[in-house]
Design a protein around this motif. Structure first.
Motif, PDB file in Angstrom:
ATOM      1  N   THR A 190      -5.128  -4.761  -7.993  1.00  0.00           N
ATOM      2  CA  THR A 190      -4.521  -3.442  -7.877  1.00  0.00           C
ATOM      3  C   THR A 190      -5.621  -2.389  -7.875  1.00  0.00           C
ATOM      4  N   LEU A 191      -5.437  -1.395  -7.018  1.00  0.00           N
ATOM      5  CA  LEU A 191      -6.423  -0.336  -6.869  1.00  0.00           C
ATOM      6  C   LEU A 191      -5.736   1.013  -6.748  1.00  0.00           C
ATOM      7  N   GLU A 192      -6.431   2.032  -7.181  1.00  0.00           N
ATOM      8  CA  GLU A 192      -6.013   3.411  -6.964  1.00  0.00           C
ATOM      9  C   GLU A 192      -7.266   4.205  -6.665  1.00  0.00           C
ATOM     10  N   PHE A 193      -7.258   4.956  -5.569  1.00  0.00           N
ATOM     11  CA  PHE A 193      -8.388   5.826  -5.287  1.00  0.00           C
ATOM     12  C   PHE A 193      -7.925   6.978  -4.412  1.00  0.00           C
ATOM     13  N   VAL A 221       0.861  -1.172   0.000  1.00  0.00           N
ATOM     14  CA  VAL A 221       0.000   0.000   0.000  1.00  0.00           C
ATOM     15  C   VAL A 221       0.899   1.223   0.000  1.00  0.00           C
ATOM     16  N   GLU A 239      -3.619  10.164  -3.094  1.00  0.00           N
ATOM     17  CA  GLU A 239      -3.981   8.908  -3.748  1.00  0.00           C
ATOM     18  C   GLU A 239      -3.407   7.720  -2.981  1.00  0.00           C
ATOM     19  N   LEU A 240      -4.242   6.714  -2.801  1.00  0.00           N
ATOM     20  CA  LEU A 240      -3.813   5.457  -2.224  1.00  0.00           C
ATOM     21  C   LEU A 240      -3.728   4.449  -3.356  1.00  0.00           C
ATOM     22  N   CYS A 241      -2.592   3.783  -3.468  1.00  0.00           N
ATOM     23  CA  CYS A 241      -2.380   2.751  -4.487  1.00  0.00           C
ATOM     24  C   CYS A 241      -2.057   1.449  -3.757  1.00  0.00           C
ATOM     25  N   SER A 242      -2.636   0.350  -4.208  1.00  0.00           N
ATOM     26  CA  SER A 242      -2.385  -0.925  -3.537  1.00  0.00           C
ATOM     27  C   SER A 242      -2.280  -2.057  -4.538  1.00  0.00           C
ATOM     28  N   LYS A 250      -0.660  13.785  -3.947  1.00  0.00           N
ATOM     29  CA  LYS A 250      -1.782  13.580  -4.871  1.00  0.00           C
ATOM     30  C   LYS A 250      -3.070  13.203  -4.124  1.00  0.00           C
ATOM     31  N   SER A 290     -10.413  -3.971   1.219  1.00  0.00           N
ATOM     32  CA  SER A 290      -9.892  -4.827   0.154  1.00  0.00           C
ATOM     33  C   SER A 290     -10.644  -6.156   0.152  1.00  0.00           C
ATOM     34  N   GLN A 335       0.287   8.356  -1.636  1.00  0.00           N
ATOM     35  CA  GLN A 335       0.935   9.497  -2.283  1.00  0.00           C
ATOM     36  C   GLN A 335       0.239  10.756  -1.785  1.00  0.00           C
TER      37      GLN A 335
END
Length: 148
Positions: free
Chosen positions: A68-71, A3, A11-14, A9, A34, A6
């Motif tokens: 994979t996720l980005e939100f 995880v 933004e959470l990326c996982s 931004k 998740s 950022q």
């Protein structure tokens, strides 16, 4: 489970594979949770390389199988990353109850106390033979009686 937050931004990326996971809480409610990746009940995806000549006898997952996720997230959201030992034994409501106690805190000792409390509750309930855990509920839904 990887995880990355950022902050610039928001933004959470996982990338997640298997039955560990994370929970994002906003205003005392689940904003995102998740999903477990399982081939079938109690058989999570796992990164593995089967011994040569046995490929058809073993379940083997590759990194590309990760969800994979980005939100976007905002200040005040809370993130907890945990193994299935927490999520199998505690419903989200119990986890959130501990998380909101430290909402907005940057005091590392308070955050550690909340993490310890969650882990201790999960451990205690894992040994309670009369407790209908999230795992036991899922087992029952799959035709397995997890509580005698």
């Amino acid at each position: 489970m990887v995880v990355v937050l950022q902050g610039d931004k928001g933004e959470l990326c996982s990338a997640n594979i298997g039955d560990s996971g994370f929970l994002v809480v906003r205003d005392g409610s689940v904003f995102h949770r998740s999903e477990e990746q399982q081939h079938y009940f109690n058989t999570p995806f796992q990164l593995s390389l089967p011994p040569p000549g046995t490929n058809s006898q073993f379940l083997s997952d590759r990194p590309e199988s990760a969800e994979t996720l980005e939100f976007l997230v905002k200040e005040g959201y809370m993130l907890m990353v945990a193994t299935d030992g927490v999520f199998d034994n505690l419903p989200d409501s119990m986890i959130i109850k501990e998380m909101v106690k430290v909402q907005g805190s940057t005091d590392l000792s308070l955050l550690q106390q909340a993490a310890n409390s969650i882990a201790q509750q999960a451990r205690k309930l894992a040994f309670d033979e009369d407790y209908m855990s999230p795992f036991a509920r899922n087992a029952r839904e799959n035709g397995i009686n997890a509580i005698a």
